[in-house]
Design a protein around this motif. Structure first.
Motif, PDB file in Angstrom:
ATOM      1  N   PRO A 183       0.816  -1.216   0.000  1.00  0.00           N
ATOM      2  CA  PRO A 183       0.000   0.000   0.000  1.00  0.00           C
ATOM      3  C   PRO A 183       0.854   1.273   0.000  1.00  0.00           C
ATOM      4  O   PRO A 183       1.853   1.370   0.714  1.00  0.00           O
ATOM      5  CB  PRO A 183      -0.812  -0.124   1.295  1.00  0.00           C
ATOM      6  N   GLY A 184       0.433   2.231  -0.815  1.00  0.00           N
ATOM      7  CA  GLY A 184       1.128   3.510  -0.919  1.00  0.00           C
ATOM      8  C   GLY A 184       2.135   3.567  -2.047  1.00  0.00           C
ATOM      9  O   GLY A 184       2.623   4.652  -2.383  1.00  0.00           O
ATOM     10  N   ARG A 185       2.452   2.434  -2.635  1.00  0.00           N
ATOM     11  CA  ARG A 185       3.463   2.424  -3.701  1.00  0.00           C
ATOM     12  C   ARG A 185       2.845   2.578  -5.087  1.00  0.00           C
ATOM     13  O   ARG A 185       1.743   2.102  -5.346  1.00  0.00           O
ATOM     14  CB  ARG A 185       4.268   1.119  -3.667  1.00  0.00           C
ATOM     15  N   THR A 186       3.613   3.219  -5.964  1.00  0.00           N
ATOM     16  CA  THR A 186       3.285   3.257  -7.389  1.00  0.00           C
ATOM     17  C   THR A 186       4.186   2.248  -8.092  1.00  0.00           C
ATOM     18  O   THR A 186       5.409   2.275  -7.929  1.00  0.00           O
ATOM     19  CB  THR A 186       3.510   4.669  -7.963  1.00  0.00           C
ATOM     20  N   LEU A 187       3.572   1.348  -8.840  1.00  0.00           N
ATOM     21  CA  LEU A 187       4.303   0.241  -9.453  1.00  0.00           C
ATOM     22  C   LEU A 187       4.170   0.271 -10.971  1.00  0.00           C
ATOM     23  O   LEU A 187       3.104   0.604 -11.494  1.00  0.00           O
ATOM     24  CB  LEU A 187       3.769  -1.105  -8.944  1.00  0.00           C
ATOM     25  N   GLN A 188       5.246  -0.086 -11.650  1.00  0.00           N
ATOM     26  CA  GLN A 188       5.188  -0.361 -13.084  1.00  0.00           C
ATOM     27  C   GLN A 188       5.348  -1.865 -13.258  1.00  0.00           C
ATOM     28  O   GLN A 188       6.353  -2.445 -12.843  1.00  0.00           O
ATOM     29  CB  GLN A 188       6.280   0.396 -13.841  1.00  0.00           C
ATOM     30  N   ILE A 198       0.290   1.276 -11.869  1.00  0.00           N
ATOM     31  CA  ILE A 198      -0.810   1.361 -10.919  1.00  0.00           C
ATOM     32  C   ILE A 198      -0.298   1.934  -9.605  1.00  0.00           C
ATOM     33  O   ILE A 198       0.910   1.934  -9.341  1.00  0.00           O
ATOM     34  CB  ILE A 198      -1.456  -0.017 -10.642  1.00  0.00           C
ATOM     35  N   ARG A 199      -1.218   2.420  -8.804  1.00  0.00           N
ATOM     36  CA  ARG A 199      -0.882   2.818  -7.438  1.00  0.00           C
ATOM     37  C   ARG A 199      -1.732   1.977  -6.491  1.00  0.00           C
ATOM     38  O   ARG A 199      -2.946   1.899  -6.648  1.00  0.00           O
ATOM     39  CB  ARG A 199      -1.156   4.294  -7.183  1.00  0.00           C
ATOM     40  N   ILE A 200      -1.077   1.332  -5.522  1.00  0.00           N
ATOM     41  CA  ILE A 200      -1.786   0.546  -4.521  1.00  0.00           C
ATOM     42  C   ILE A 200      -2.265   1.503  -3.426  1.00  0.00           C
ATOM     43  O   ILE A 200      -1.439   2.117  -2.746  1.00  0.00           O
ATOM     44  CB  ILE A 200      -0.878  -0.537  -3.896  1.00  0.00           C
ATOM     45  N   PRO A 201      -3.562   1.682  -3.252  1.00  0.00           N
ATOM     46  CA  PRO A 201      -4.058   2.622  -2.239  1.00  0.00           C
ATOM     47  C   PRO A 201      -3.624   2.225  -0.828  1.00  0.00           C
ATOM     48  O   PRO A 201      -3.415   1.050  -0.522  1.00  0.00           O
ATOM     49  CB  PRO A 201      -5.582   2.540  -2.393  1.00  0.00           C
ATOM     50  N   SER A 202      -3.493   3.225   0.028  1.00  0.00           N
ATOM     51  CA  SER A 202      -3.164   3.022   1.430  1.00  0.00           C
ATOM     52  C   SER A 202      -4.301   3.565   2.289  1.00  0.00           C
ATOM     53  O   SER A 202      -5.015   4.476   1.882  1.00  0.00           O
ATOM     54  CB  SER A 202      -1.859   3.752   1.775  1.00  0.00           C
ATOM     55  N   LYS A 203      -4.455   3.022   3.474  1.00  0.00           N
ATOM     56  CA  LYS A 203      -5.543   3.485   4.347  1.00  0.00           C
ATOM     57  C   LYS A 203      -5.302   4.902   4.848  1.00  0.00           C
ATOM     58  O   LYS A 203      -6.221   5.550   5.353  1.00  0.00           O
ATOM     59  CB  LYS A 203      -5.723   2.531   5.526  1.00  0.00           C
ATOM     60  N   THR A 204      -4.067   5.406   4.690  1.00  0.00           N
ATOM     61  CA  THR A 204      -3.774   6.779   5.103  1.00  0.00           C
ATOM     62  C   THR A 204      -3.998   7.787   3.985  1.00  0.00           C
ATOM     63  O   THR A 204      -3.786   8.974   4.177  1.00  0.00           O
ATOM     64  CB  THR A 204      -2.315   6.887   5.584  1.00  0.00           C
ATOM     65  N   ASP A 205      -4.419   7.299   2.813  1.00  0.00           N
ATOM     66  CA  ASP A 205      -4.636   8.196   1.670  1.00  0.00           C
ATOM     67  C   ASP A 205      -5.723   9.217   1.971  1.00  0.00           C
ATOM     68  O   ASP A 205      -6.727   8.909   2.612  1.00  0.00           O
ATOM     69  CB  ASP A 205      -5.051   7.407   0.427  1.00  0.00           C
ATOM     70  N   VAL A 236      -3.107   3.079 -15.105  1.00  0.00           N
ATOM     71  CA  VAL A 236      -4.421   2.620 -14.636  1.00  0.00           C
ATOM     72  C   VAL A 236      -4.847   3.517 -13.484  1.00  0.00           C
ATOM     73  O   VAL A 236      -4.212   3.524 -12.433  1.00  0.00           O
ATOM     74  CB  VAL A 236      -4.373   1.143 -14.191  1.00  0.00           C
ATOM     75  N   SER A 237      -5.899   4.283 -13.683  1.00  0.00           N
ATOM     76  CA  SER A 237      -6.293   5.292 -12.695  1.00  0.00           C
ATOM     77  C   SER A 237      -6.797   4.681 -11.392  1.00  0.00           C
ATOM     78  O   SER A 237      -6.649   5.266 -10.329  1.00  0.00           O
ATOM     79  CB  SER A 237      -7.368   6.214 -13.284  1.00  0.00           C
ATOM     80  N   SER A 238      -7.417   3.514 -11.466  1.00  0.00           N
ATOM     81  CA  SER A 238      -7.933   2.844 -10.273  1.00  0.00           C
ATOM     82  C   SER A 238      -7.807   1.341 -10.462  1.00  0.00           C
ATOM     83  O   SER A 238      -8.018   0.824 -11.559  1.00  0.00           O
ATOM     84  CB  SER A 238      -9.402   3.219 -10.034  1.00  0.00           C
ATOM     85  N   ILE A 239      -7.464   0.622  -9.387  1.00  0.00           N
ATOM     86  CA  ILE A 239      -7.311  -0.825  -9.499  1.00  0.00           C
ATOM     87  C   ILE A 239      -8.590  -1.565  -9.151  1.00  0.00           C
ATOM     88  O   ILE A 239      -8.694  -2.768  -9.368  1.00  0.00           O
ATOM     89  CB  ILE A 239      -6.166  -1.338  -8.604  1.00  0.00           C
ATOM     90  N   HIS A 240      -9.587  -0.850  -8.602  1.00  0.00           N
ATOM     91  CA  HIS A 240     -10.755  -1.565  -8.080  1.00  0.00           C
ATOM     92  C   HIS A 240     -12.093  -1.006  -8.528  1.00  0.00           C
ATOM     93  O   HIS A 240     -13.116  -1.677  -8.415  1.00  0.00           O
ATOM     94  CB  HIS A 240     -10.717  -1.563  -6.546  1.00  0.00           C
ATOM     95  N   ASP A 241     -12.151   0.224  -9.038  1.00  0.00           N
ATOM     96  CA  ASP A 241     -13.436   0.799  -9.429  1.00  0.00           C
ATOM     97  C   ASP A 241     -13.981   0.127 -10.689  1.00  0.00           C
ATOM     98  O   ASP A 241     -13.222  -0.344 -11.531  1.00  0.00           O
ATOM     99  CB  ASP A 241     -13.304   2.304  -9.675  1.00  0.00           C
TER     100      ASP A 241
END
Length: 576
Positions: A183-188, A198-205, A236-241
């Motif tokens: 969570p919190g990282r941007t990955l290629q 993509i960016r893995i969302p974090s609960k602190t976002d 990818v703007s969102s991984i889950h929407d």
């Protein structure tokens, strides 16, 4: 940011600390190729990697859920997803526990279920007795990254249908080189000659969080700008929407009722003509209450062959708190005792043909061709927000408002509405915390006072959701219904656990900065031994993340306290 937190092991694709397929397993459980055989029926043709374990019942479920459940002669490709119970509960290792801790509630790994992402193809085949071929490529994962894995499966399936299993194996080896979903990282992430960012969302976002400056997955983060210009990187703007606007378009006038039903955990069945529509609609419904996690069961796509079919369709007891997505017309008769049925169809005109029919029973609902709408006996507690419906239904000039913007508007609307509902709960739970002066370095951390629903309700007149929301209605009744739902139980358990951990951490930090020499002066030997055991317990407590400074202070305390007990006792305590 989560990526800087303690405990994450070195995340380098070439790191020898990872066994073969260990990185792959953090993203996917396996890839299945499912075929429809005229004599055998549905059957799993391949599982990759071969080491992946699936029980007989899991395989059976996957087979039936990998194909449309309604008769269709249409040729072409279809993508959808499903969710099944796992016969083996996932045991998280130390780094997975941290990922689970730092993930938003709605994106935590599902330890009790698998998500299945299906790419189904039906095409004419003169060599088949049926005259056509039916095959599905299925990705199984514990992660609810619906949009991301649907994109990944589109790439893997394209390679499979053109080159066969050799392409699937190559894609899986690509995934086994990916960085972990921290969570919190941007990955290629490279796969089959493409690169997805993509960016893995974090609960602190915070809402609208942007990518972290460091990008993992390129040889040198400083070369990222160069990499972008050379290689084709798809962001990818969102991984889950999902496409909430598209699937809810026929029933937009009933958004407020649907939000209430999902929030209070009412059983809902979604009927559609195809699995992609019903699966997307179910996902859109549970996304309505983000950042709250939908805590009841949900099945984006459910068939009559599912292991839980009898459990969920029995008429001898009330339907459980669950959302089911179905396409088989048989369900229109089997689920007439359910209190809420949502009929959707992608060919409906927005808002014009949709109805809301309040009825005590659904005996008249005998076909999936029923007019799209919500069939329910539920009377909404809150009033309809006509403004957002008008904005969404307003016909813009061609190309002026792409569907992504409509989805963003709808997502933001539900997010703000749910946050307005949660804020008073968050404010109240802070009043249940002990005062700072009641936390002692030498005593166990104090606990929270019990949650009192009546006391909370009395606070609403001054600090209720009416301060942040324009929606009118009886908020008190809505909260009382919410308190009876699994969603409230899950939220309260989660918040209590987070607060207890914070209190324990604060108590441990105070212990680390305390004057240990003054405290132990004049203490009896039995008290000193008790302190040694407590210091060891704090240092070995895996439920609380202690920073290195505090850990070093506790270790120094332990060394000092151990030194003042008799040598023979030191030897005994060393092995405790």
């Amino acid at each position: 940011m989560a990526t800087s937190g303690p405990g994450y092991q070195q995340d380098d694709p070439s790191s020898p600390t990872f066994a073969p397929w260990e990185r792959f397993s953090r993203w996917l459980h396996c890839v299945c190729i499912v075929v429809f055989d005229l004599e055998l029926g549905q059957a799993i043709e391949e599982i990759y990697p071969a080491e992946a374990q699936l029980s007989a019942s899991e395989k059976r479920n996957i087979c039936y859920l990998s194909f449309p459940d309604s008769n269709s002669a249409a040729m072409g490709d279809t993508q959808f997803h499903f969710r099944i119970r796992s016969d083996r509960r996932l045991e998280l290792d130390s780094s997975e526990i941290l990922v689970d801790r730092d993930s938003p509630a709605v994106l935590k790994p599902d330890t009790a279920h698998y998500y299945g992402f299906v790419y189904f193809r039906q095409e004419k085949d003169s060599t088949s007795k049926r005259g056509y071929m039916q095959k599905s490529v299925v990705l199984l994962s514990r992660l609810p990254y619906v949009k991301f894995f649907s994109m990944i499966n589109k790439t893997i399936a394209a390679g499979f249908f053109e080159h066969g299993m050799v392409s699937v194996e190559s894609s899986c080896h690509d995934i086994d080189q990916w960085h972990l979903p921290i969570p919190g990282r941007t990955l290629q992430l490279p796969i089959s000659g493409k690169v997805l960012q993509i960016r893995i969302p974090s609960k602190t976002d915070k809402p609208g969080a942007v990518s972290s400056p460091e990008v993992y997955g390129v040889s040198n983060p400083l070369d990222f700008a160069v990499t972008q210009s050379v290689a084709a990187v798809t962001i990818v703007s969102s991984i889950h929407d999902v496409d909430s606007f598209g699937c809810l378009l026929p029933v937009l006038p009933h958004l407020n009722v649907l939000w209430e039903l999902v929030l209070v955990g009412e059983p809902i069945v979604v009927m559609a003509s195809t699995p992609d529509i019903c699966a997307t609609t179910v996902q859109a419904l549970i996304n309505m209450i983000k950042p709250l996690k939908y805590a009841s069961d949900f099945r984006p796509y459910f068939t009559i062959h599912d292991n839980e079919f009898k459990e969920y369709t029995t008429k001898t007891q009330a339907p459980p708190s669950i959302i089911l997505g179905v396409t088989n017309p048989y369900f229109a008769k089997m689920l007439q005792h359910w209190p809420h049925v949502l009929v959707v169809d992608n060919c409906s005109k927005p808002g014009q043909s949709s109805v809301i029919k309040r009825t005590k029973n659904l005996k008249g609902l005998t076909t999936l061709e029923t007019t799209p709408g919500l069939y329910t006996k539920y009377l909404p507690i809150m009033k309809k927000d006509k403004f957002i419906i008008k904005r969404l239904l307003k016909q813009p000039p061609p190309g002026a408002r792409p569907q992504e913007a409509q989805n963003a508007m709808l997502t933001r609307y539900f997010l703000e509405q749910t946050q307005s509902f949660i804020i008073p709960l968050e404010r109240y739970i802070t009043t249940l915390m002990p005062l700072q002066k009641n936390i002692s370095p030498w005593k166990s951390a104090p606990t929270l006072k019990p949650f009192d629903p009546d006391e909370f309700i009395r606070s609403l007149s001054k600090v209720g959701p009416q301060l942040t929301s324009d929606i009118k209605g009886n908020w008190e009744n809505l909260y009382r219904r919410f308190f009876k739902s699994p969603n409230f139980d899950a939220w309260l358990r989660s918040r209590k656990a987070e607060i207890v951990e914070a209190l324990q951490l604060r108590q441990i930090e105070m212990m680390g900065t305390a004057d240990i020499a003054s405290y132990t002066k004049g203490k009896a030997e039995v008290e000193i031994v008790d302190l040694i055991l407590r210091l060891k317990e704090k240092l070995n407590n895996s439920n609380v993340s202690i920073n290195e400074i505090t850990r070093r202070r506790l270790s120094d305390h332990l060394t000092f306290v151990t030194s003042i007990v008799p040598p023979d006792l030191q030897g005994i305590l060393k092995n405790v």
